[in-house]
Design a protein around this motif. Structure first.
Motif, PDB file in Angstrom:
ATOM      1  N   LYS A  31       0.816  -1.222   0.000  1.00 22.90           N
ATOM      2  CA  LYS A  31       0.000   0.000   0.000  1.00 22.90           C
ATOM      3  C   LYS A  31       0.845   1.264   0.000  1.00 22.90           C
ATOM      4  CE  LYS A  31      -3.623  -0.068   2.724  1.00 22.90           C
ATOM      5  NZ  LYS A  31      -4.527  -0.360   3.879  1.00 22.90           N
ATOM      6  N   CYS A  34       1.066   3.508  -3.142  1.00 28.06           N
ATOM      7  CA  CYS A  34       0.001   4.435  -3.540  1.00 28.06           C
ATOM      8  C   CYS A  34       0.433   5.878  -3.277  1.00 28.06           C
ATOM      9  CB  CYS A  34      -1.278   4.129  -2.765  1.00 28.06           C
ATOM     10  SG  CYS A  34      -1.989   2.526  -3.119  1.00 28.06           S
ATOM     11  N   LEU A  72      -5.626   3.834  -4.624  1.00 32.07           N
ATOM     12  CA  LEU A  72      -6.011   2.609  -3.928  1.00 32.07           C
ATOM     13  C   LEU A  72      -7.490   2.356  -4.223  1.00 32.07           C
ATOM     14  CD1 LEU A  72      -5.261   0.318  -1.976  1.00 32.07           C
ATOM     15  CD2 LEU A  72      -5.916   1.829  -0.089  1.00 32.07           C
ATOM     16  N   MET A  82      -4.654  -1.420  -7.176  1.00 34.52           N
ATOM     17  CA  MET A  82      -4.097  -0.076  -7.337  1.00 34.52           C
ATOM     18  C   MET A  82      -4.103   0.318  -8.816  1.00 34.52           C
ATOM     19  SD  MET A  82      -0.971  -0.194  -4.562  1.00 34.52           S
ATOM     20  CE  MET A  82      -0.102  -1.498  -5.383  1.00 34.52           C
TER      21      MET A  82
END
Length: 299
Positions: A31, A34, A72, A82
């Protein structure tokens, strides 16, 4: 006997806790890709093995730059989606829907590129997928591109993932090269203090009855984090078009869930799929989207 069972239970509990902590670290790394990034793309053909040394023309070194927003789209315990959006100007229409990457935890269903717009479905065992993340990379029209599965590694303050898999020709070459038909890609993603890097060690393959190595290539893409405010145009584009592309993803999911080999037409009515989808308005119906995509799937 009770003591053995208790010891086994405690060991299982400890190992389960370690696995969950590891998974949390994996998710944090994924993550962290992102956000808003200045991107530098670098590619160089390193070696060639062509027998036609007189006429063989290697690709020129390519260095390019861009500003990219990584949205995201889905955030589930075992699935992270993504979407990359490339900003090519300063107006609302200066957004290019770029590639998409999905990360699936302990996934056992793979679509592996073969050649000539064909992907082979492959089922792997649960044991082989244990603790691994599959990265599924899609074209700008959300059709398949390549995917591979591997374990995220967190060691000595580093966080990285590496896999080798076959793919179609890259966008930078598919209109200028026809002397090979498979790019065997070693993809290396590493999270850095300033963002992340995507390194590639690629082999250009001629695939017919057997594979012939034509050339090798090095790629080094650097994603440098910048304030999210620089990517407002892309964020606004996605707010407006998220519903459209969700319906596109859902249609592809139906096709992938057939778990069969997949072949696609390169063009229909002399147009590639991305052109037809890019021309759709945000309010396009599911039926309209489904009919377009179905027309490109070889039955």
């Amino acid at each position: 006997m009770k003591k053995i069972l208790l010891t086994s239970f405690l060991l299982t509990t400890v190992l389960s806790g370690i696995a969950q902590d590891k998974k949390k670290e994996d998710i944090k790394a994924i993550k962290s890709m992102c956000g808003c990034y200045e991107v530098e793309f670098n590619f160089a053909e390193t070696f060639n093995y062509s027998k036609d040394t007189l006429h063989y023309k290697p690709s020129k070194n390519k260095i390019d730059y861009g500003l990219e927003w990584v949205e995201l789209v889905e955030d589930e315990p075992n699935k992270i989606v993504m979407q990359h959006l490339l900003i090519v100007g300063k107006t609302d229409d200066a957004i290019v829907k770029h590639w998409r990457q999905d990360w699936l935890y302990e996934n056992t269903d793979l679509y592996q590129f073969d050649k000539d717009q064909t992907w082979k479905y492959k089922k792997i065992s649960i044991n082989d997928a244990k603790g691994q993340w599959t990265q599924k990379v899609y074209q700008v029209d959300d059709s398949p591109r390549y995917e591979g599965t591997a374990t995220w590694v967190h060691v000595d303050g580093r966080h990285f993932w590496e896999n080798t898999t076959d793919a179609p020709l890259p966008r930078r070459e598919h209109t200028i090269r026809n002397d090979y038909n498979v790019l065997n890609r070693t993809n290396f993603h590493e999270i850095t203090k300033y963002g992340w890097i995507h390194d590639q060690d690629n082999k250009k393959i001629i695939r017919s009855e057997k594979d012939v190595l034509l050339a090798q290539e090095k790629g080094h893409d650097v994603y440098t984090k910048v304030p999210d405010s620089r990517c407002v145009l892309a964020q606004n584009y996605w707010k407006k078009n998220a519903g459209l592309w969700k319906n596109v993803r859902n249609k592809w999911a139906v096709i992938f869930n057939r778990k069969k080999d997949l072949s696609l037409n390169k063009t229909v009515d002399k147009q590639p799929l991305f052109m037809k989808l890019f021309n759709l308005k945000p309010e396009a119906t599911k039926e309209e989207i489904n009919n377009i995509i179905d027309s490109y799937v070889v039955q």
